[in-house]
Design a protein around this motif. Sequence first.
Motif, PDB file in Angstrom:
ATOM      1  N   ASP A   1       0.895  -0.911   0.249  1.00 33.08           N
ATOM      2  CA  ASP A   1      -0.221   0.234   0.057  1.00 33.08           C
ATOM      3  C   ASP A   1       0.872   1.112   0.240  1.00 33.08           C
ATOM      4  O   ASP A   1       0.619   1.809  -0.557  1.00 33.08           O
ATOM      5  CB  ASP A   1      -0.693   0.145   0.700  1.00 33.08           C
ATOM      6  CG  ASP A   1      -2.061  -1.248   0.752  1.00 33.08           C
ATOM      7  OD1 ASP A   1      -2.624  -1.597  -0.009  1.00 33.08           O
ATOM      8  OD2 ASP A   1      -2.567  -1.439   2.321  1.00 33.08           O
ATOM      9  N   ILE A   2       2.130   1.378   1.268  1.00 31.52           N
ATOM     10  CA  ILE A   2       2.635   2.715   1.044  1.00 31.52           C
ATOM     11  C   ILE A   2       3.453   2.942  -0.962  1.00 31.52           C
ATOM     12  O   ILE A   2       3.735   3.827  -0.866  1.00 31.52           O
ATOM     13  CB  ILE A   2       4.209   2.230   2.235  1.00 31.52           C
ATOM     14  CG1 ILE A   2       2.996   2.038   3.691  1.00 31.52           C
ATOM     15  CG2 ILE A   2       4.747   3.353   1.816  1.00 31.52           C
ATOM     16  CD1 ILE A   2       4.147   1.973   4.483  1.00 31.52           C
ATOM     17  N   SER A   3       4.136   1.161  -1.088  1.00 25.78           N
ATOM     18  CA  SER A   3       4.399   1.762  -2.361  1.00 25.78           C
ATOM     19  C   SER A   3       3.734   2.119  -3.200  1.00 25.78           C
ATOM     20  O   SER A   3       4.471   2.733  -4.022  1.00 25.78           O
ATOM     21  CB  SER A   3       5.335  -0.227  -2.807  1.00 25.78           C
ATOM     22  OG  SER A   3       5.998  -0.337  -1.899  1.00 25.78           O
ATOM     23  N   GLU A   4       2.530   1.069  -3.534  1.00 27.90           N
ATOM     24  CA  GLU A   4       1.424   2.108  -4.150  1.00 27.90           C
ATOM     25  C   GLU A   4       1.396   3.790  -3.901  1.00 27.90           C
ATOM     26  O   GLU A   4       1.326   4.200  -4.912  1.00 27.90           O
ATOM     27  CB  GLU A   4       0.527   1.661  -4.030  1.00 27.90           C
ATOM     28  CG  GLU A   4       0.644  -0.059  -4.867  1.00 27.90           C
ATOM     29  CD  GLU A   4      -0.928  -0.594  -4.731  1.00 27.90           C
ATOM     30  OE1 GLU A   4      -1.529  -0.261  -3.823  1.00 27.90           O
ATOM     31  OE2 GLU A   4      -0.638  -1.985  -5.050  1.00 27.90           O
ATOM     32  N   LYS A   5       1.408   4.548  -3.040  1.00 23.41           N
ATOM     33  CA  LYS A   5       1.272   5.439  -2.428  1.00 23.41           C
ATOM     34  C   LYS A   5       2.492   6.602  -3.446  1.00 23.41           C
ATOM     35  O   LYS A   5       2.304   7.642  -4.038  1.00 23.41           O
ATOM     36  CB  LYS A   5       0.755   5.799  -1.231  1.00 23.41           C
ATOM     37  CG  LYS A   5      -0.324   5.992  -0.636  1.00 23.41           C
ATOM     38  CD  LYS A   5      -0.287   5.753   1.000  1.00 23.41           C
ATOM     39  CE  LYS A   5      -2.112   5.079   0.947  1.00 23.41           C
ATOM     40  NZ  LYS A   5      -1.657   5.060   2.860  1.00 23.41           N
ATOM     41  N   MET A   6       3.828   5.664  -3.034  1.00 21.61           N
ATOM     42  CA  MET A   6       5.337   6.237  -3.215  1.00 21.61           C
ATOM     43  C   MET A   6       4.510   6.483  -5.090  1.00 21.61           C
ATOM     44  O   MET A   6       4.995   7.680  -5.981  1.00 21.61           O
ATOM     45  CB  MET A   6       5.902   5.805  -3.278  1.00 21.61           C
ATOM     46  CG  MET A   6       6.355   5.354  -1.312  1.00 21.61           C
ATOM     47  SD  MET A   6       7.659   4.356  -0.975  1.00 21.61           S
ATOM     48  CE  MET A   6       8.703   4.883  -2.052  1.00 21.61           C
ATOM     49  N   VAL A   7       4.294   5.313  -5.648  1.00 20.69           N
ATOM     50  CA  VAL A   7       3.951   5.707  -7.061  1.00 20.69           C
ATOM     51  C   VAL A   7       3.144   6.765  -7.233  1.00 20.69           C
ATOM     52  O   VAL A   7       2.950   6.918  -8.671  1.00 20.69           O
ATOM     53  CB  VAL A   7       3.344   4.173  -8.040  1.00 20.69           C
ATOM     54  CG1 VAL A   7       3.173   4.579  -9.644  1.00 20.69           C
ATOM     55  CG2 VAL A   7       4.802   2.949  -7.934  1.00 20.69           C
ATOM     56  N   VAL A   8       1.897   7.194  -6.614  1.00 15.08           N
ATOM     57  CA  VAL A   8       0.655   7.827  -7.119  1.00 15.08           C
ATOM     58  C   VAL A   8       1.282   9.244  -7.176  1.00 15.08           C
ATOM     59  O   VAL A   8       1.447  10.298  -8.123  1.00 15.08           O
ATOM     60  CB  VAL A   8      -0.223   7.276  -5.882  1.00 15.08           C
ATOM     61  CG1 VAL A   8      -1.273   8.587  -6.247  1.00 15.08           C
ATOM     62  CG2 VAL A   8      -0.906   6.055  -6.826  1.00 15.08           C
ATOM     63  N   ASN A   9       2.113   9.480  -6.115  1.00  9.45           N
ATOM     64  CA  ASN A   9       2.519  10.573  -5.413  1.00  9.45           C
ATOM     65  C   ASN A   9       3.579  11.368  -6.636  1.00  9.45           C
ATOM     66  O   ASN A   9       4.124  12.247  -6.924  1.00  9.45           O
ATOM     67  CB  ASN A   9       3.453  10.556  -3.971  1.00  9.45           C
ATOM     68  CG  ASN A   9       2.494  10.773  -2.900  1.00  9.45           C
ATOM     69  OD1 ASN A   9       1.255  10.291  -3.083  1.00  9.45           O
ATOM     70  ND2 ASN A   9       2.958  10.254  -2.339  1.00  9.45           N
ATOM     71  N   ALA A  10       4.782   9.927  -7.081  1.00  9.40           N
ATOM     72  CA  ALA A  10       5.888  10.392  -8.338  1.00  9.40           C
ATOM     73  C   ALA A  10       4.752  10.683  -9.527  1.00  9.40           C
ATOM     74  O   ALA A  10       5.246  11.877 -10.059  1.00  9.40           O
ATOM     75  CB  ALA A  10       6.752   9.098  -8.268  1.00  9.40           C
TER      76      ALA A  10
END
Length: 531
Positions: free
Chosen positions: A295-304
């Motif tokens: 979930d955190i990694s997906e948020k990082m992708v969304v943020n990028a």
Amino acid sequence: MSADLVFGSIPPFYREVYDIVCPNQEHVDRELFVQLLVKSSLPKTTIMQIWELVDSSQGFVARNGLYKALALTALAQQGKNINEKLLESFSGQELPKPSLGDLSDLKTTSIRLRREKNPNVLGLNYSELCNLDTVKVELVPEKKGLILKHVEYEVTSQRWKTTVLRRYNDFISFHELLMLRFPYRLIPRLPPKKMMGANREFIEQRRRSLKRFLIIVTRHPQLNDDELLKFFLTYNGTDMQHKIKDHFRGSPDEFMISNLASKAKDLVPLDTQTQIGYSKQLIQLLYNSVSKMKDISEKMVVNAAGFAGDMLHFGSELSLMSNDATPVTAWATGNNDTWSHLQRGFKRLSIEYATLSDKASHEAVESEEGVVEKLSLFQDMLTAYKDLCDRHEKGVLNDHQRAIQKMGQYKKKKMSATVQGSAETGTVEQLEQRILDQESQIANMENRNYFSLHCLQMETQLIHGNLDIFYEVLSSMAEVEAKAHNELAFVWTAISPIVETLNPKNVSVPSSPTTTSPIGSPLNSHSGISM
């Protein structure tokens, strides 16, 4: 021939062969050795002659013996007569390399022999599991079908060197057969089917999920070599979903064909139930943590991706201002030329902001592939393990317990009928036959239960064999983030001097500016006229 290889230097190919045939042990089995030399296409008599020259009469050869055999094989292929002194002429030279063709099947045989020798140990590391096969699942650009359009996937297998087209329904048929054939193994779930209105994002997510499904299946040491998987990856005909069912209809499950089924009881340690309890706790911990990390990694992708979009939009606004051709005269600017300087600077800056967007987009893509997808893959494996535990408890174990209860009921009825005497003789005989049949079923279920427990132990070891995926995830995350931040920092650093040039170097400011009225006449021109 002496025990040590003292003649000639060892070429890298010899070590590659050794790593294939015995990566975790010091000896090469006779079966594997012979299979290796058969690839040389030498006569059987020559192969046996080589074996006799290197065999220590113990049914296997050591590392040096294998190297000697490879050298002798190469010389035999050159037409030399095999003898003990043939290698002496290679003193100080590299030994010859034999021609053995494709050695990929030797890896499979080596794995099988290792598992047969010690069936309670997986005996495969993460690298070996990954090397079992490499599969790709790509979307075919154009949808098929005259009326109802459907999506097709291009499935590529490196092991079988094939590329086939598959529909989602083909995966469903394949999955159903896998569940029937391997009920005691990790079988990952398929993504859900959406009947109508599947958008591009849904189709892409399903493609990724199908790819993860095939990766798990092809990297499974028990499933990898099965004819069912081979058929799915190699069949090039039409109507796949029905052909595969017709071809494997009525095929026995793994328990019926396994050499270990009859001795499964001896393979199950006494503390297996306790160990399963511990393993389930660990798997639950891993599942919870991996889910949160994903979930955190997906948020990082969304943020990028969001940052990339913001920078692109920001740069577009700069570009819009730099290209504005609205006339600007001294009427508006006086002697202030800031706007012209800004426009020239905005044009250069818009390019830099586009670069920021591009770097951030690459970060999002690389994080998706290197971090999110790997965590998703491991999460799918953990989910499959939890499903397997449920099948064991609700399936074979529950069936076994019900069969025992049923046996108890038969015995009570028999006892009651026996007490009633000759009037119930026929009933007693029927119950005795049922009891015999039930005893046979219970014995079979007990064997299945032990086999299921053995498989559960091996699947637990398979999970541990894939824990190295954390190294890949953490390494990829560190590499992607470090690269992205360095590249972004480089661009931001390049932006600073451009921003500094936005201000004019010399701006002349008038000592006493003249204020004008809205119609352009001096406001003080009539200051002396009385109203």
